[in-house]
Write an enzyme that holds these catalytic residues in place. Structure first.
Site, short mmCIF file in Angstrom:
data_model
loop_
_atom_site.label_atom_id
_atom_site.label_comp_id
_atom_site.label_asym_id
_atom_site.label_seq_id
_atom_site.Cartn_x
_atom_site.Cartn_y
_atom_site.Cartn_z
N VAL A 190 32.66 -32.35 -5.31
CA VAL A 190 32.15 -31.26 -6.14
C VAL A 190 33.05 -31.09 -7.37
O VAL A 190 32.58 -30.93 -8.50
CB VAL A 190 32.08 -29.93 -5.35
CG1 VAL A 190 31.71 -28.77 -6.27
CG2 VAL A 190 31.06 -30.05 -4.22
N ASP A 195 34.26 -26.07 -15.08
CA ASP A 195 32.92 -26.50 -15.48
C ASP A 195 32.21 -25.46 -16.34
O ASP A 195 31.74 -25.76 -17.42
CB ASP A 195 32.07 -26.79 -14.23
CG ASP A 195 32.23 -28.23 -13.78
OD1 ASP A 195 32.69 -29.03 -14.60
OD2 ASP A 195 31.90 -28.54 -12.63
N ASP A 222 12.24 -32.77 -51.25
CA ASP A 222 11.32 -31.62 -51.27
C ASP A 222 9.87 -32.02 -51.42
O ASP A 222 8.99 -31.21 -51.16
CB ASP A 222 11.71 -30.64 -52.40
CG ASP A 222 11.74 -31.32 -53.76
OD1 ASP A 222 11.36 -32.51 -53.85
OD2 ASP A 222 12.15 -30.66 -54.73
N THR A 245 17.36 -30.52 -58.62
CA THR A 245 16.67 -29.25 -58.85
C THR A 245 16.62 -28.41 -57.59
O THR A 245 16.09 -28.85 -56.56
CB THR A 245 15.25 -29.51 -59.38
OG1 THR A 245 15.34 -30.33 -60.54
CG2 THR A 245 14.56 -28.20 -59.71
N ASN A 263 36.71 -25.38 -9.76
CA ASN A 263 35.53 -26.06 -10.31
C ASN A 263 34.73 -25.13 -11.21
O ASN A 263 34.23 -25.53 -12.27
CB ASN A 263 34.65 -26.55 -9.15
CG ASN A 263 33.47 -27.38 -9.63
OD1 ASN A 263 33.65 -28.44 -10.23
ND2 ASN A 263 32.26 -26.89 -9.41
N GLU A 323 29.76 -31.71 -13.86
CA GLU A 323 28.46 -31.21 -14.30
C GLU A 323 28.56 -30.34 -15.54
O GLU A 323 27.57 -30.05 -16.20
CB GLU A 323 27.77 -30.42 -13.18
CG GLU A 323 28.52 -29.19 -12.68
CD GLU A 323 29.40 -29.49 -11.48
OE1 GLU A 323 29.70 -28.56 -10.73
OE2 GLU A 323 29.80 -30.64 -11.30
N ASP A 368 19.22 -34.14 -54.06
CA ASP A 368 18.39 -33.84 -55.22
C ASP A 368 19.16 -32.91 -56.16
O ASP A 368 20.14 -32.28 -55.75
CB ASP A 368 17.10 -33.12 -54.79
CG ASP A 368 16.09 -34.10 -54.21
OD1 ASP A 368 16.28 -35.30 -54.40
OD2 ASP A 368 15.13 -33.65 -53.57
#
Length: 1177
Positions: A463, A926, A826, A512, A922, A468, A510
């Site tokens: 475990v 985790d 755009d 503009t 744990n 996980e 771009d």
């Protein structure tokens, strides 16, 4: 889809026109494909499934009529007959409208001209929906005041609406109550959220957790038996062995609950994000005026505008327009452009007996407008629309990102190592247990309990070893980043873009609206011999705009107004209660000039007074757009064109003066105009040319005509130059600083613009993009060979006069050179470049819907500085995952080794950390650590380093150094306390209380070391300030308070469950001080040279890797044997067997390799994940 939006999926655009045979020309097909009037509902099972998109065979298309029709003496067909399963859509109680949603659905499913005729054509549908094709719905409509029957709508009885006193309208508050009740809203039902109990069951349904539960229940049963089923020794303490089983069960429940709550919160966050993602504005006509409304507020009966780049949100019928062509690939699979015919024209042609082939008035939801403009009448919305039906049938879950998948594979590798350690421990202790049975005098229940303790510790190690929390960490980091990015004007549409953006090496932006404010104003103009300039730049002899306009003849004013008003897609509207023009900022600037100085009263009035013959949408190759009107004196036609001035100048052979008198355009004239254009461009002005040409007839004899419309390019010659305007678009505040920061972060910023090279250079210099690099124009760039491009690209800083294809080529070549490229776009034609880039940014304000669909991130404010924000958060996501990974692996190594060594060394085979204690550790490493470390917001310092290359490993040299260094420290401290603590502290080894106190100190010290190490892991580099920005992370502060509070409570009151006891102040001081030494120890680790560590790790790590590979091969063979046996028992199909083999073969492996991993060293070990499909990462 985990959302309720109607936005279509992104598909490639192909604008080739095809022969249009996609309407249902006749329903007289084969006997199996129709239902006669005489057929009743019970016979509907004979209906061909050609009209049901979800029963259609795979090779057919639900929206296209079969190509062949069999004409003959067949039974007549009712084109409005319900398909099986859709009967409910045809039945609406108290319906004041002529049609039900089901009847209107028959228009599109498949496209059906017979259904169109049966509903009375466009005019009949408009009457039935109680709307007006010109004025749209009334903004004052609440409930419908009249009722209309089917016959009245299709003109079978009368044109009049009849008042119906017996109609019972809904009297509820709000607008369009009846319309919404009958036809619904343009939203899909929200996907039902997964209940919390299902998420809990899913989190619990882990094989290891279930195994641990079984062990806990057995432990609880044995404990209860020992407590209540046996007689305790006289004077001895009561048995509390059952407490461990209860504690393990409670710990399992807490882990499961916390994990499922995280999943629930994550799901809700992404549902909200997806709902926002598809939120957009659409242009409708109501009460004769154009409005921008939310896409979800569209109703049946609305009249909507269509323009190039729009994504059609609802089904409808084309009312009128110019050269409208749609890409319906998302709905029909047909990639060709479909030309649309106005509904009234279709009815007229059908009435005259014309061939119905090629007549298509149907606008399908999910399609894209490629060319032309127009309006259409909405007939179906929401779940009743074609696209809505498809979306309801294909809703999918959120896909995992590449980083999530990579971490999942790493988690599997780590889990295998932990599983191997647990397996070895179990068998070692089992053999010791079996070997000691002969001399063991304990009762059978006690022996069983001892065996169970061995099993529980082994399972608990698994475990702890299974990380996980890794997928959880990246999920939390992405959820947190995307939520915060939305607040900072970045709407993340595709999750992987967030993590990819962090390692971008090039940005193609771009100009503009992105680098500039997109608040355009005409500040200079030259028409004939008259000109003006803005007052602050006034020179002698240069007029102001008011003086210039006052001297212009009315005829010239009218010509300019014609050009900017007719040849435009902008419209009048209101924003924040103020009158304004809505549309392209260039066009609105020109319209503002016409309104304020040239006497234009109303845009709608100007357009109504002109007879428009043809509209020619903006051509990105020619950099211009056009319109053709009939002259008011009926003497001929006029072509109006506006666009890039230096390009239009080349199409002109004549010029007009301020009184519109024309004369030949001489070489001197061209030179003078070119000089003016250059002077405007050097002043950072966008130059727009206005030209025209009068024709005695239209189309001209020499023009190329397709589908009855003149091809724009064929008439762009011998035009008349009318004038030139200069439009100012100031650089956005903060953009130069943002560009500098991006460059400091190792990202090359390039400007890609349609402006000429001089304007582009002026703006790029102001932004800090252009220094001493290379400026090229699109036509020159696209003529280069690949080798020439590759040679010039490192120096290229500005690409001017570029087409969307130039932008796509630029992005593709940069990617081929190994760059991670972000690009902004755009326009509709920017979609290929946006899709080609690693991360596509579309403009939220001025971007078309096609561009937004092709992009991964939408800039809600169209601002370049927001790209820098995405860069910072992208790096923060990658950093957060690496911080957690560093923390997780450290705890994994120490917890597993500590439990293993202490259990093997202990005569009673008990680990110093019990199962419940390990479960608490744990939970810390985790869940709590994932929440704390994955939510660190970025600091400005993330921009001080270069981007990581695509080949960079998940775990860098710095990380391995900290992991190994902290693991050594933690193991030394805990082993010293456990094995030599009694001697150091003067405890009696035979005193059970002091022994328990020592075990408590070991557990307490171990947990506190994780808490302090969490602070160490806030940095991934060799710098010392581990508290940088900690005050901005409320999660980190809160979670550490929770962990500290819970640990103190456990020590004081968790005695029985955790098998510990309360300790005194001195013992507490020893625990906390010993753990706190990990902070100065981390400084020493950081000071240790990376190159030395890499060399040591290369030598020492090689044997471990060899052992891992050997064990992995053995386990793989054992697993394959068991898999074959399992498959034989299950009798699986060959396909499943192949899939099993494929999955086994593609399992990840840990590889030690050498290379530079973001630090200045020559060699270092790393963990890489090898995946057969995706290659080495």
């Amino acid at each position: 889809m985990a959302n309720n939006s109607l936005a279509p999926p992104t598909l490639a655009i192909d604008t080739h026109t095809r022969p249009r045979s996609d309407t249902n020309e006749t329903r007289a097909l084969t006997p199996g494909s129709f239902v006669s009037h005489t057929s009743n509902m019970s016979n509907m099972s004979n209906v061909s499934n050609v009209s049901n998109p979800f029963l259609t065979p795979a090779h057919s298309n639900p929206f296209l009529t079969p190509a062949q029709s069999v004409h003959g003496s067949v039974l007549s067909v009712d084109p409005l007959c319900p398909d099986p399963g859709t009967e409910a859509d045809f039945q609406v109680e108290n319906n004041p409208f002529a049609f039900s949603p089901g009847q209107l659905n028959k228009l599109q499913n498949p496209k059906s001209l017979p259904a169109f005729r049966s509903l009375g054509g466009l005019s009949g549908i408009a009457r039935g929906l109680q709307t007006d094709i010109n004025a749209g719905l009334s903004v004052d409509e609440t409930t419908v005041r009249t009722s209309i029957t089917f016959e009245q709508a299709v003109r079978r009885t009368s044109d009049k609406f009849f008042e119906t006193p017996d109609l019972t309208p809904n009297s509820g508050p709000g607008s369009f109550v009846d319309r919404i009740r009958v036809f619904g809203k343009n939203v899909l039902p929200a996907k039902k959220a997964t209940p919390i109990w299902k998420l809990m069951w899913g989190a619990y349904n882990d094989k290891v957790i279930i195994l641990l539960t079984v062990a806990a229940i057995i432990s609880l049963a044995l404990g209860l038996y020992e407590t209540f089923g046996t007689t305790p020794e006289p004077g001895g303490p009561p048995s509390v062995d059952w407490v461990e089983g209860v504690a393990i069960i409670i710990a399992i429940l807490i882990v499961t609950l916390v994990g499922s709550l995280n999943d629930w919160q994550k799901e809700r966050a992404f549902v909200r994000l997806n709902a926002k993602k598809e939120d957009r504005e659409i242009k409708v006509v109501r009460s004769g005026k154009s409005f921008m409304i939310n896409v979800h507020d569209i109703l049946a009966g609305d009249v909507l505008h269509l323009e190039p780049g729009d994504l059609v949100p609802v089904d409808g019928i084309f009312i009128s327009g110019h050269d409208l062509k749609c890409d319906e690939s998302s709905a029909t699979g047909e990639s060709d452009a479909i030309k649309k015919t106005p509904g009234d024209q279709v009815m007229a042609l059908l009435g005259s007996g014309a061939n119905p082939k090629g007549l298509d008035p149907f606008i399908i939801s999910g399609s894209k407008v490629l060319e032309g403009v127009g309006t259409f009448l909405c007939t179906s919305v929401g779940v009743h629309s074609s696209f809505g039906k498809i979306m309801m049938s294909v809703r999918t879950e959120i896909e995992a990102t590449p980083l999530q998948k990579k971490l999942e594979r790493l988690a599997v590798a780590i889990a295998k190592l932990g599983g191997a350690a647990a397996g070895i421990l179990f068998f070692v202790l089992l053999f010791r247990f079996i070997g000691g049975l002969q001399t063991d005098t304990r009762a059978s229940p006690q022996k069983a309990s001892a065996f169970l303790d061995i099993l529980i510790v082994a399972v608990t190690i698994i475990v702890v070893a299974v990380p996980e929390g890794l997928p959880l960490a990246v999920t939390l980091a992405l959820a947190f980043a995307t939520t915060r990015l939305l607040k900072e004007n970045n709407l993340v549409r595709v999750l992987r873009a967030c993590e990819t953006m962090g390692n971008a090496t090039a940005i193609c932006s771009d100009k503009t609206g992105t680098l500039t404010t997109n608040k355009m104003t005409v500040v200079a103009a030259t028409f004939g011999q008259s000109s003006f300039a803005k007052s602050e730049n006034e020179k002698s002899g240069i007029q102001t705009v008011a003086q210039w306009a006052a001297e212009l003849p009315q005829e010239t004013k009218d010509a300019i107004v014609q050009s900017v008003a007719i040849n435009s897609t902008a419209f009048e509207g209101e924003e924040a209660g103020q009158f304004t023009f809505i549309g392209s900022k260039t066009e609105t600037a020109l319209l503002q000039l016409a309104k304020e100085y040239l006497g234009m009263q109303s845009l709608a009035e100007v357009r109504a007074n002109e007879q428009v013959i043809q509209m020619m949408p903006f051509d990105s190759a020619k950099k211009c757009m056009g319109a053709v009107i009939k002259l008011r004196d009926q003497s001929g036609f006029r072509l109006l064109v506006k666009g890039a001035s230096e390009i239009l100048l080349n199409y002109c052979s004549e010029k007009a003066d301020q009184s519109l008198a024309t004369s030949p355009l001489t070489g001197t004239d061209r030179s003078e105009l070119t000089a003016i254009i250059d002077s405007y461009a050097k002043g950072s002005l966008r130059t727009i040319g206005i030209v025209y040409k009068d024709f005695p007839e239209w189309p001209p004899a020499y023009a190329e005509v397709e589908d009855g419309h003149v091809q724009f390019a064929s008439v762009l010659e011998d035009l008349v130059w009318l004038g030139l305007v200069g439009i100012q678009d100031p650089v956005r505040p903060g953009v130069p600083e943002a560009v500098r920061k991006a460059q400091d972060a190792g990202v090359v910023v390039r400007m890609v613009t349609g402006d000429n090279a001089i304007t582009a250079q002026a703006i790029a210099t102001e932004c800090g993009i252009y220094t001493d690099g290379l400026i090229m124009e699109g036509p020159d760039f696209r003529r280069l060979s690949e080798a020439e491009m590759d040679a010039k690209l490192p120096k290229l800083q500005v690409l001017a006069r570029s087409s969307p294809e130039d932008k796509r080529i630029l992005v593709a070549r940069l990617k081929a050179l190994g760059e991670t490229v972000a690009v902004t776009g755009d326009g509709t034609n920017d979609a290929p470049a946006l899709k080609t880039a690693d991360v596509g940014f579309s403009m939220g304000i001025c971007g078309t819907e096609v561009a937004k669909e092709a992009s991964e991130i939408v800039l809600m404010d169209d601002n370049f500085a927001s790209i820098l924000t995405a860069l910072k958060w992208g790096r923060a996501v990658n950093d957060s995952v690496q911080k957690f990974l560093q923390f997780q692996i450290t705890v994994n190594i120490t917890a597993v080794l500590l439990a293993f060594v202490s259990a093997v060394a202990d005569p009673q085979m008990h680990s110093v950390l019990t199962a419940v204690q390990l479960l608490w550790v744990n939970l810390i490493m985790d869940t709590f650590a994932a929440l704390a470390l994955a939510t660190d917001p970025p600091t400005e310092s993330v921009l001080d380093r270069k981007p990581q290359p695509k080949s960079a490993p998940l775990i860098t040299t710095n990380m391995w150094k900290m992991i190994i260094g902290q693991a050594i420290f933690q193991l030394v401290v805990t082993f010293v306390l456990h094995f030599a603590g009694a001697q150091i502290l003067g405890y009696d080894p035979n005193n059970q209380l002091q022994k328990t106190e020592l075990n408590t100190m070991v557990f307490n010290t171990f947990v506190w070391m994780q808490i302090f190490n969490e602070f160490n892991n806030r940095r991934l580099d060799n710098k010392f300030n581990i508290l940088e920005g900690v005050h901005r992370n409320k999660f980190f502060i809160a979670i550490n308070f929770i962990m500290i509070g819970a640990q103190i409570a456990i020590i004081f009151v968790g005695g029985a469950a955790f098998e510990i006891t309360a300790i005194n102040g001195t013992q507490w001081a020893i625990c906390v001080v010993a753990a706190a030494v990990s902070l100065p120890w981390a400084v020493l680790v950081r000071l240790f040279p990376d190159a030395w560590f890499a060399r040591i790790a290369e030598v020492v790590g090689a044997p471990f890797v060899a052992v891992y590979k050997f064990i992995a091969r053995i386990f793989s063979k054992i697993w394959s044997v068991f898999s074959r046996m399992w498959r034989r028992n299950k009798k699986t199909s060959p396909e499943e067997e192949k899939q099993e083999i494929s999955e086994r073969d593609s399992a990840p492996e840990i590889i030690v390799s050498e290379g530079n991993h973001g630090v200045q060293v020559n060699s270092s070990p790393e963990i890489q994940i090898e995946d057969i499909e995706q290659g080495r990462r």
